[in-house]
Design an enzyme around this catalytic site. Structure first.
Site, mmCIF file in Angstrom:
data_model
loop_
_atom_site.group_PDB
_atom_site.id
_atom_site.type_symbol
_atom_site.label_atom_id
_atom_site.label_comp_id
_atom_site.label_asym_id
_atom_site.label_seq_id
_atom_site.Cartn_x
_atom_site.Cartn_y
_atom_site.Cartn_z
ATOM 1 N N SER A 256 0.839 -1.194 0.000
ATOM 2 C CA SER A 256 0.000 0.000 0.000
ATOM 3 C C SER A 256 0.875 1.244 0.000
ATOM 4 C CB SER A 256 -0.867 0.003 1.250
ATOM 5 O OG SER A 256 -1.509 -1.242 1.349
ATOM 6 N N CYS A 258 2.676 2.580 -2.422
ATOM 7 C CA CYS A 258 3.974 2.471 -3.100
ATOM 8 C C CYS A 258 3.818 2.626 -4.613
ATOM 9 C CB CYS A 258 4.634 1.142 -2.779
ATOM 10 S SG CYS A 258 5.161 1.028 -1.068
ATOM 11 N N THR A 261 -1.696 2.520 -7.466
ATOM 12 C CA THR A 261 -2.770 3.153 -8.236
ATOM 13 C C THR A 261 -2.177 3.986 -9.377
ATOM 14 O OG1 THR A 261 -4.147 3.225 -6.276
ATOM 15 C CG2 THR A 261 -4.815 4.626 -8.095
ATOM 16 N N ARG A 372 -8.079 9.486 1.417
ATOM 17 C CA ARG A 372 -8.447 8.692 0.241
ATOM 18 C C ARG A 372 -9.567 9.334 -0.574
ATOM 19 N NH1 ARG A 372 -5.847 3.302 -0.295
ATOM 20 N NH2 ARG A 372 -4.498 3.230 1.533
HETATM 21 C C1 SPV Z 1 -4.381 -0.669 0.927
HETATM 22 O O1 SPV Z 1 -3.978 -0.089 1.949
HETATM 23 O O2 SPV Z 1 -3.752 -1.589 0.387
HETATM 24 C C2 SPV Z 1 -5.626 -0.247 0.309
HETATM 25 C C3 SPV Z 1 -6.549 0.521 1.100
HETATM 26 O O3 SPV Z 1 -5.886 -0.624 -0.799
HETATM 27 S S1 SPV Z 1 -7.209 -0.393 2.383
HETATM 28 O O4 SPV Z 1 -6.669 -1.728 2.352
HETATM 29 O O5 SPV Z 1 -8.631 -0.415 2.182
HETATM 30 O O6 SPV Z 1 -6.827 0.266 3.597
HETATM 31 MN MN MN Z 2 -4.651 -2.372 -1.279
#
Ligand code: SPV
Ligand code: MN
Length: 605
Positions: A256, A258, A261, A372
């Site tokens: 997460s 890194c 997206t 987010r």
């Molecule tokens: C992540 O942190 O890998 C995400 C957001 O995609 S969540 O897992 O929903 O916190």
């Molecule tokens: Mn994730």
């Protein structure tokens, strides 16, 4: 108990759903119960309820709302998220467990009466595309309209699937006591996974990574299922790389925060998903994948017109978006590094905020680093035409990324499938704000999935090895590192990832050569030079290449020792993994002896 929408329930004729409802109405003791179906009307009801209950507030732009989580609930809770296990079951060091009987007793005690005075909401969804061998049905019970609103954006509706069905995932959530729409009993936060019954109980939280059943909670249940049924459930984006008029699909696993997206959103390419993929073999011997979701719950910090032009444009125009934990002033959302100055005061997740404010001696930033946005992928200009294709798409490359400031080069291709599994299983990454805890600590994160693993690492790795071996054309495996630094400065621009992607695409189509190093194939200088010129009209010097792609045998060997230590204590790790580790060590030692601690990539020509 008066059930709103009882006719919907009756139309399902689903005894198991009815039994579950009876059970949880008795336990949770809500003031009322509302059954929702897939209709626009029911989706609209939830949107309005989220505002009425103060969990969201409308912003200036049409369709935009803001939600705040408690200052103590700004990331996934790694301490209180546990797999419930029966006596004698060992899942290994990486996985936090609690005795099943004790865990159920504890969480049921917390859940007893937790919905008193509240409305219990019940809704049905589909994980993966409809009418597909990938689809998995899921039932959600919650008292949080924010959770359901998020799910209506992020997941496909699934009411009709529940007719004549008794095999589905169940998620039971309560935000518990709310003040100003924010949950307060954080010390009683629990996320308990009961794999035996394919259900998850999650209480006293709202942060979506803890509360939204279909996201990281379903990921864990599906990992358990996939590993029993020989397919893969991965913490991976799914995107199309476009070059020469063709499209080639890649999945990528990144810890997460890194760059996951933003990789899935590289300009000029197309996106199917940014977080979770189900992957199965197809009849022609390729891997096929789908996005489990249909929306993005993405990190908003650093989204600016220069680095992420498409997301920025989407976030600053009218459409249905839930912003969370950003700064709001005069009903306009602001976030960190958005490419413009932020107001010096406003409202954020701590309430009224002013620049320079401290809490417990630490400055509170304008917005949270893990703030987010939540929106549908169909809202994006670069949505891929196969987003909802029940067959999924053929995956030609897996990418493993990590946050590593000083060891791995920016780009590598594995020597084989099994070597690629070894690379994925030995990802190390520096921790980020997406999970609660200290940031910047090097942590082993196999396949960037470690926080979600519910099966022993050995089983998980074995499943990967078998999966690739069973394919005629397995995906090529790559690793990337966007975070390499020299004297505290990043060696790459954020946008360079587009060149890496184009090289990987070319490798799939056998259009680029490569240099073999002890840790895998790296690109040739001439190819990168051409690609930088073509993609960015940018000069890529021999010096750039040398700084970025030198093989640091000393540091790589130290890393290998760290990985070995971790795997030593894990049981039943396939021998193949140990073999690859040992072979990599030999190759590195050999190269170190002949060529030194830091080897120029030109030496491998
Ligand atoms: C992540 O942190 O890998 C995400 C957001 O995609 S969540 O897992 O929903 O916190
Ligand atoms: Mn994730």
């Amino acid at each position: 108990m008066n059930i709103n929408g009882s006719e919907k329930l009756a139309s399902l004729k689903n005894k198991k759903v009815e039994k579950i409802l009876d059970e949880y109405i008795t336990l949770l003791k809500p003031a009322s119960v509302t059954i929702l179906n897939d209709s626009e009307k029911d989706q609209e009801y939830i949107k309005q309820l989220a505002v009425k209950n103060n969990e969201e507030k409308p912003l200036k732009m049409e369709g935009h709302t803001i939600h705040y989580d408690s200052p103590k609930d700004q990331g996934r809770d790694l301490v209180n998220t546990r797999v419930l296990v029966k006596p004698g079951v060992q899942l290994g060091k990486a996985i936090k467990t609690t005795d099943r009987e004790e865990g159920l007793k504890e969480v049921f005690e917390i859940m007893d009466g937790i919905m008193e005075g509240k409305e219990m909401l019940v809704k049905f969804y589909c994980l993966g595309p409809h009418n597909s061998k990938f689809s998995l049905p899921a039932m959600q019970i919650t008292d949080s309209a924010y959770v359901l609103h998020s799910e209506d954006i992020l997941y496909r509706q699934g009411f009709d699937m529940f007719k004549e069905l008794d095999d589905f995932f169940l998620f039971v959530h309560s935000a518990g006591k709310l003040e100003n729409g924010v949950c307060v009993d954080i010390d009683k936060r629990r996320v308990y996974m009961d794999l035996d019954e394919e259900r998850v109980f999650t209480v006293n939280n709202q942060y979506a990574g803890n509360s939204v059943g279909l996201k990281k909670l379903a990921l864990r249940l599906a990992i358990s299922k996939a590993n029993k049924e020989d397919w893969l459930c991965e913490h991976m984006f799914l995107m199309g790389a476009k070059r020469k008029g063709r499209i080639t699909y890649f999945t990528g696993a990144f810890p997460s925060a890194c760059g996951k997206t933003s990789t899935a959103m590289i300009p000029g390419q197309s996106i199917i998903g940014d977080d979770i993929a189900y992957i199965r073999p197809d009849e022609e011997g390729y891997a096929r994948g789908v996005n489990v979701e249909q929306g993005i719950f993405g990190i908003i910090a650093d989204v600016n017109p220069k680095d992420d032009p498409l997301i920025y444009k989407t976030l600053t125009s009218p459409r249905e978006i839930i912003f969370s934990n950003v700064l709001v002033q005069e009903d306009i959302p602001y976030w960190l590094n958005m490419g413009k100055d932020l107001p010096s005061e406003g409202t954020n997740f701590i309430g009224k905020w002013k620049k320079g404010m401290t809490v417990d001696g630490k400055e509170v930033l304008a917005a949270h680093k893990n703030a987010r946005f939540c929106l549908r992928i169909s809202e994006l200009e670069n949505v891929d035409e196969n987003l909802h294709n029940p067959e999924g798409v053929r995956i030609r490359g897996f990418i493993y990324g990590g946050r590593d400031s000083d060891t791995n080069p920016p780009l590598l291709q594995s020597l084989s499938w099994a070597h690629g599994v070894y690379i994925g299983a030995s990802v190390e990454s520096e921790t980020t704000a997406a999970a609660l805890g200290k940031e910047g600590v090097r942590k082993h994160n196999p396949m960037s999935n470690v926080e979600f693993l519910v099966v022993p690492l050995g089983v998980y790795i074995e499943n990967h090895l078998k999966f690739g071996e069973g394919l005629d054309v397995p995906p090529l495996i790559f690793s990337t590192n966007y975070f390499l630094k020299e004297d505290g400065e990043f060696l790459n621009a954020k946008t360079d990832k587009k060149v890496w992607l184009m090289w990987m695409e070319g490798r799939v189509h056998e259009e680029f050569g490569a240099l073999e190093t002890p840790i895998g194939f790296i690109p040739k200088y001439e190819d990168l030079k051409k690609l930088f010129e073509m993609v960015f009209s940018k000069a890529y010097t021999k010096n750039n290449y040398e700084e970025q792609f030198s093989i640091k045998t000393g540091k790589l060997l130290e890393r290998l020792d760290r990985i070995e230590e971790i795997y030593k204590v894990e049981e039943d790790i396939p021998q193949m993994f140990h073999d690859h580790l040992e072979q990599q060590r030999e190759r590195l030692k050999d190269a170190q002896k002949k060529l030194g601690d830091v080897i120029s990539p030109f030496k491998f020509e």
